[in-house]
Design a protein around this motif. Structure first.
Motif, PDB file in Angstrom:
ATOM      1  N   GLY A  18     -30.299 -25.633-105.975  1.00 38.69           N
ATOM      2  CA  GLY A  18     -30.721 -25.822-107.362  1.00 38.69           C
ATOM      3  C   GLY A  18     -30.731 -24.551-108.179  1.00 38.69           C
ATOM      4  O   GLY A  18     -31.108 -24.575-109.346  1.00 38.69           O
ATOM      5  N   SER A  19     -30.329 -23.426-107.584  1.00 35.23           N
ATOM      6  CA  SER A  19     -30.386 -22.148-108.289  1.00 35.23           C
ATOM      7  C   SER A  19     -28.991 -21.597-108.538  1.00 35.23           C
ATOM      8  O   SER A  19     -28.104 -21.698-107.686  1.00 35.23           O
ATOM      9  N   SER A  20     -28.811 -20.982-109.711  1.00 32.18           N
ATOM     10  CA  SER A  20     -27.550 -20.295-110.001  1.00 32.18           C
ATOM     11  C   SER A  20     -27.675 -18.798-109.756  1.00 32.18           C
ATOM     12  O   SER A  20     -26.728 -18.050-109.973  1.00 32.18           O
ATOM     13  N   GLU A 114     -28.840 -19.425-117.298  1.00 27.58           N
ATOM     14  CA  GLU A 114     -28.994 -20.870-117.146  1.00 27.58           C
ATOM     15  C   GLU A 114     -29.122 -21.232-115.670  1.00 27.58           C
ATOM     16  O   GLU A 114     -28.263 -20.906-114.851  1.00 27.58           O
ATOM     17  N   GLY A 115     -30.230 -21.906-115.339  1.00 33.57           N
ATOM     18  CA  GLY A 115     -30.436 -22.367-113.965  1.00 33.57           C
ATOM     19  C   GLY A 115     -30.889 -21.297-112.991  1.00 33.57           C
ATOM     20  O   GLY A 115     -31.031 -21.560-111.788  1.00 33.57           O
ATOM     21  N   GLU A 116     -31.146 -20.076-113.475  1.00 35.83           N
ATOM     22  CA  GLU A 116     -31.601 -19.012-112.572  1.00 35.83           C
ATOM     23  C   GLU A 116     -33.095 -19.140-112.290  1.00 35.83           C
ATOM     24  O   GLU A 116     -33.840 -19.734-113.071  1.00 35.83           O
ATOM     25  N   TRP A 117     -33.512 -18.511-111.196  1.00 33.61           N
ATOM     26  CA  TRP A 117     -34.932 -18.449-110.847  1.00 33.61           C
ATOM     27  C   TRP A 117     -35.442 -17.040-111.137  1.00 33.61           C
ATOM     28  O   TRP A 117     -34.844 -16.048-110.703  1.00 33.61           O
ATOM     29  N   GLY A 156     -34.299 -21.145-117.160  1.00 36.08           N
ATOM     30  CA  GLY A 156     -34.364 -21.474-115.735  1.00 36.08           C
ATOM     31  C   GLY A 156     -35.764 -21.859-115.305  1.00 36.08           C
ATOM     32  O   GLY A 156     -36.431 -22.645-115.959  1.00 36.08           O
ATOM     33  N   ARG A 157     -36.215 -21.267-114.197  1.00 34.45           N
ATOM     34  CA  ARG A 157     -37.546 -21.570-113.677  1.00 34.45           C
ATOM     35  C   ARG A 157     -38.238 -20.267-113.285  1.00 34.45           C
ATOM     36  O   ARG A 157     -37.583 -19.293-112.885  1.00 34.45           O
TER      37      ARG A 157
END
Length: 443
Positions: A18-20, A114-117, A156-157
């Motif tokens: 789920g991570s980029s 985008e989509g990084e943690w 992201g998160r």
């Protein structure tokens, strides 16, 4: 020891698919050094990109030395390092702690893809400090729930994989690593509330009750569950009482005071307002919602203002003032309105019903006022009325009057916002189209 902590670290993270990529907030201190080492191993095993970001606040004479240290650690771990320098405003009334935190997260958000943690090194002892500070403020469940391990952030998160790990365990692992760490001398300054707790109060609490951080974490987890439950209840009540972004008063009358206050807080939070005190919520209900029918009540809630109109509560920007600008506009143009009210456009040769084309002696303009005593006759009406009465009929709240765009042909009112067209300006075919694109917070 590192294998045991790494195993726990991996268990706290979501599935790597789920991570980029990963971005580590890296101060160079003990906690973030351990975090970076664990993140480097995780990124390598799962084929993820990893970067570290260090914020240079410029507050310490050693700040440049810390940058060099961080560069050295990242070089040894083969992790790209981003260094961001920020300027804090001294003496502006806001605490340096708060300014530094805000600046730090601002830079982290700007670099998070985008989509990084984003990984931060908050740990179990930080949670205990957060709980004690929340108690000092008299916080509700949301504050007492403390920091959450996983939440949306920027593109992201934001993940805090060390929240269940105590600082002593982190220190024991850091001692076995070859990188060292920096010590921020400001952490010894007990003028800062968090440092006072860390240096003086918490050691006494843990000396008396060694498991204090763990038991506090359990209480915070319970608070988080209860906060989620009352948020679900508030959302259900909101769906029953909402009218757009306004709140109908009638459904609130059937709720208990506790449940009603829960909904009011939820409503204010949804619109980005600061949480009001219990006293202020009481004033909102008594002096705004239950004010006399003929009153025009309003209550300031810090950055927002609560108003009542036709049985509904509205949150608006405070101190809204009428606009007096005159903005020329031509067919085919789009014009920005003042004070964040959006844009208006006029397009020609529109099929179907529209406004008639203006004559050569009728230059178009957008205004917000009509002359004193001016009478308007909307299409289909038997007589003329003052603009104030027409706006009342259309349910326009008092604070929006003087802020609605009005299209003029020369010195004649042709149309008022999207509410009505005046007699003599309607075309059945081949006219022009007048459109107001409101901003999201046009109120």
């Amino acid at each position: 020891m590192i294998s045991r902590m790494y195993s726990r670290f991996c268990q706290t993270l979501p599935a790597p698919e789920g991570s980029s990529g990963l971005l580590v907030a890296f101060s160079g201190g003990l906690d973030s050094t351990v975090l970076l080492v664990l993140a480097a191993q995780f990124a390598h095993e799962h084929g993820l990109g990893l970067r570290a970001l260090h914020v240079h606040h410029g507050l310490s004479p050693h700040a440049n030395d810390w940058v060099r240290h961080c560069e050295g650690v990242c070089q040894r771990l083969a992790v790209p390092l981003i260094v961001e320098r920020v300027q804090l405003a001294l003496g502006n009334g806001e605490s340096l702690e708060a300014q530094a935190r805000e600046a730090r997260y601002e830079r982290l958000a700007a670099h998070l893809g985008e989509g990084e943690w984003l990984l931060t090194a908050h740990h179990q002892d930080d949670q205990l400090e957060t709980l004690l500070l929340a108690l000092k403020r008299g916080a509700g469940l949301r504050g007492l729930a403390g920091m959450v391990p996983n939440q949306p952030f920027a593109a992201g998160r934001l993940l805090r994989p060390l929240l269940e790990t105590g600082r002593r365990e982190l220190a024991e692992l850091a001692d076995t690593l070859p990188y060292g760490w920096v010590e921020d001398e400001s952490n010894q300054d007990t003028e800062y509330d968090r440092n006072f707790l860390r240096q003086q109060l918490i050691p006494q609490l843990k000396a008396r009750w060694p498991a204090m951080a763990q038991t506090a974490a359990r209480s915070m987890a319970i608070c988080a569950e209860q906060e989620a439950l009352i948020t679900e209840l508030a959302e259900a009540d909101w769906l029953q009482a909402r009218e757009g972004e306004a709140l109908r008063i009638a459904p609130l009358l059937a709720l208990s005071a506790i449940r009603r206050n829960n909904l009011l807080r939820h409503w204010i939070r949804r619109q980005g307002g600061d949480m009001p005190s219990r006293e202020l919520l009481g004033l909102l209900w008594q002096e705004v919602a239950l004010a006399r029918e003929d009153a025009n009540p309003q209550l300031r809630l810090n950055t927002l203002e609560c108003r009542r109109f036709q049985g509904q509560l509205h949150l608006v920007r405070p101190n809204l003032a009428p606009c007096h600008e005159v903005l020329p506009i031509r067919i085919g143009e789009t014009v920005a309105l003042p004070d964040g009210l959006g844009h208006v456009s006029v397009q020609g040769n529109v099929a179907g019903e529209g406004l008639r084309a203006p004559r050569s002696d009728e230059p178009l303009s957008v205004r917000f006022q009509v002359a004193a005593g001016c009478m308007l006759k909307p299409v289909g009406r038997g007589g003329s009325r003052r603009l104030k009465k027409l706006l009342q009929e259309h349910g326009v709240p008092s604070w929006q009057r003087g802020r609605l765009p009005i299209l003029y042909y020369g010195e004649q009112v042709a149309a008022v916002a999207a509410l009505f067209v005046c007699d003599g300006f309607l075309a059945q075919e081949g006219g022009i189209h007048w459109h107001w694109q409101q901003a999201a917070a046009a109120e």
